[in-house]
Design a protein around this motif. Sequence first.
Motif, short mmCIF file in Angstrom:
data_model
loop_
_atom_site.label_atom_id
_atom_site.label_comp_id
_atom_site.label_asym_id
_atom_site.label_seq_id
_atom_site.Cartn_x
_atom_site.Cartn_y
_atom_site.Cartn_z
N GLU A 126 0.83 -1.21 0.00
CA GLU A 126 0.00 0.00 0.00
C GLU A 126 0.87 1.26 0.00
N LEU A 129 2.38 1.62 -3.41
CA LEU A 129 1.34 1.98 -4.37
C LEU A 129 1.01 3.47 -4.28
N ARG A 158 1.45 6.05 -7.38
CA ARG A 158 0.35 6.86 -7.90
C ARG A 158 0.70 8.34 -7.88
N GLU A 194 -0.98 -2.55 -7.58
CA GLU A 194 -2.39 -2.70 -7.20
C GLU A 194 -2.80 -4.18 -7.22
#
Length: 875
Positions: free
Chosen positions: A510, A513, A517, A528
């Motif tokens: 997470e 990620l 992003r 993801e």
Amino acid sequence: MSREDPHDLLAMVFARPREALAAARALLADGRGPYESSIARQALGILHREFGDLEAAIGELRQAVRLARRSGSADRETDVLATLGIALLQSGRTRAGLSALDQAAARAESTRADGTRADGTTRARVLFRRAGARWILGRHGPALDDLRDAVPALLAARDTVWAARALTLRGHVQLALGAVRPADADFRTAQDMLGPTRQEHDSAVAVQNRGVAAFRTGDLPAALALLDEAERRFSSLGTPMFDLVGDRCAVLLAAGLARDALEHADGGLRLLARLRGQATRRAELLLIAARAALQSGDPATAGERAGEARRLFARQHRAWWSEHARLIVLQAEQATPDAPARRTALGEAQRLATRLAGLGSPEVWQAHLLAGRIALALGRAGVAERHLARAADVRHRGPATSRAGGWLAEALRAEAAGEPRRLLHACRAGLALIEEHRLTFGSSELHALATAQGAELVTLAQRHLLREGRPRRLLAWTERWRATSLAVPAVSPPEDGELLARLAALRQAEHLLAQARQDGAASAAALERDRSRLESRVRSTTLQIKGGSRGGRERRDDDRTGRLLDALGGGRLAELVAVDGTLHVLLCGDGTVRRHTAGPMDRAVAEVEFARSRLRRLAYERDPDQGELHDLGARLERAVLGPAADLLGERAPLVVVPPSTLHTTPWGLLPSLRRRPFTVAPSARAWLRARSAPRPDGGRVVLVRGPGVAHADREVREIAGLYAEAGREVSLLEAGRSTAPAVLAAIDGSLLAHLAAHGTFRADSPLFSSLHLDDGPLTGYDLERLRRAPHHLVLSSCDSGQMAAVGADELLGLATALLRLGTAGIVASVVPVNDETAVPVMLGLHDGLRRGLGLAEALCRARGDDVSFIAIGAG
């Protein structure tokens, strides 16, 4: 494979499929004779069949039959012909498949022209295959007839692997007929026999079958664990197993995970289509997908999938399966909103019940229940009584969920007959069975979801008590099935190093990620996928946790209500109850319970959504219009409290207990609550439990600052200063030190924890709702691993108090994870928070707490015009 014995190739097909493929091709390349070449073609046919390419399988097997015939071996031709029959059947060519199997069985009995005879082992293997075909078709009696000959012959010949397969098949046939114990015995014997062999595929099947047996005996956590193990084994062999998909879907449905089951079945259907796989499997997966759609409240999809399955079953001449698909079609039609009760539908349901009874289906009671419901709607009391009585028979046998269905039928009978005592007895007995079923789960998610099975029983009782004008008993019955998962002591997950590693890996995924992003990196898509895979594994592990408590003796209704009224003292408790689309308020206080009608439930839901949408916009205004807020609150108050709002008393402390669908109401917006100390509880029973939560020794205060929160540094430092002035022990985790392991260790058993961290609410998977820390998200699954919950918790981020409505009237989210562990009270928001204006509210709250005020009173004095925060629990 031994060059001297080419039969080793067939034994290798399931044990080591990749090696078998290479060996078969090598044998054909060697230019062997027709006998050996027949074996190679048969092996290739089986491999194509198992990997889903049935046309290629049938082509190879037809060549194998011709080669076997040229070789002059009766055994060889008989064996290959039986394998071809199964492939033809699985491709949907039922007549051709059965014809080939019957020919093989006849050849095994006859003497060939050259005087040789098919030996007993070959004959037994053919009968086993034909029994499998008959089982697929739902012809269970003839299947058992074949197995009565095949099993003893294979055991006598010490043909271990085939005997184990035959016992496994016999177990499945017995399961279809509802004989669970004999089936389980066959599965266990088969697994013991396969233990010393190298048949890895068959061993994986044995694990899968143990999972099926565990499911049928009601041990769903064990079933999920065994099916996961079987899936790992099949994956290592590279073998897609579509019947495993069906088995897992059945377990997920029984656990209340209907959406998961539907996604799983649809995934299996997509893979089957890509592989041009078995038509029989497609029909079965369509049927399980239809059941999942019906259970998840999507009757249109259920009817569509069941209708397609029924057409396939009819073409395949599978009457047993076709009738079960018809049952789903009828149930879906009747579950459609405003579906008219038709005499034709009643006739169809009655005929279906007769056909299912003739087939020996254990689901015949569902057809009788359906016919009984339709007859009640048509006013055909005598017909309804006859069918409901037949459906009610199941309440004394079978798994707990089926027996609960029988008690539902009995409750409907009693309601139709106007016998309230019998009605309440049936509802009570059915709920007790579902509770017994739920207590086998350690997972809080499964605890909550399983309550959906009791929703109609509770509604029947509530409807009766509403008609009778018995508000005190209506309260007791509402409490019987509201937020019940919080009334069961939490089961601490085992110290599972693998689970801890997965939770850590999930945080890292997470974290990466979020960075990808932000940077627009191409790796975001892959990260993801990694996160989704890790979430799936974490959730799968927690679903397998077994329940650790059978619960205590249930108090009588009067005892529970009397204890509640005593605990309120001079305060009030407003329990909101929705019955048949109308919202009622049960106002408790001064030793009495009084009922008031608030209005339509759909209006209340609409007003809550409207208020929340307006507050999302106003949260980012420095000085929101107080007149608009008052008008918004007045509209909301009329919808959710109605006339009860004027009867709450002057500043009397209030406990609000809404149904789960109204939990996200911004309660602080209501004019009658703006200047009153109040707390929101998932149930009155949960409030009583939280109120008596033991206060930990010492007074340790933990303050956590998460990353990226505006004004958080000022917030936690000034709060730390307040407690330092009072001489209290304070643990401060600032930015850079606020990692999940550090935070969990610090808040474990603390008196008070304050987390200033951004939050994310996950409606799709509420226990993955999280607070963002330096090393990634702290989820509900992490909080469930605490040994001791913090006594009081303050979450100052947006939507941190949100919980998802699941099951009958249950909630899941960060707050429920802590309440179940024993947290007495939580301050959190159910709407967006203005970070800047929240700081003085938080300072005022902690100033009140350090002076000894309760959460609700301290928040009431601190919030001023703020309407974002509420106290949850005991306050």
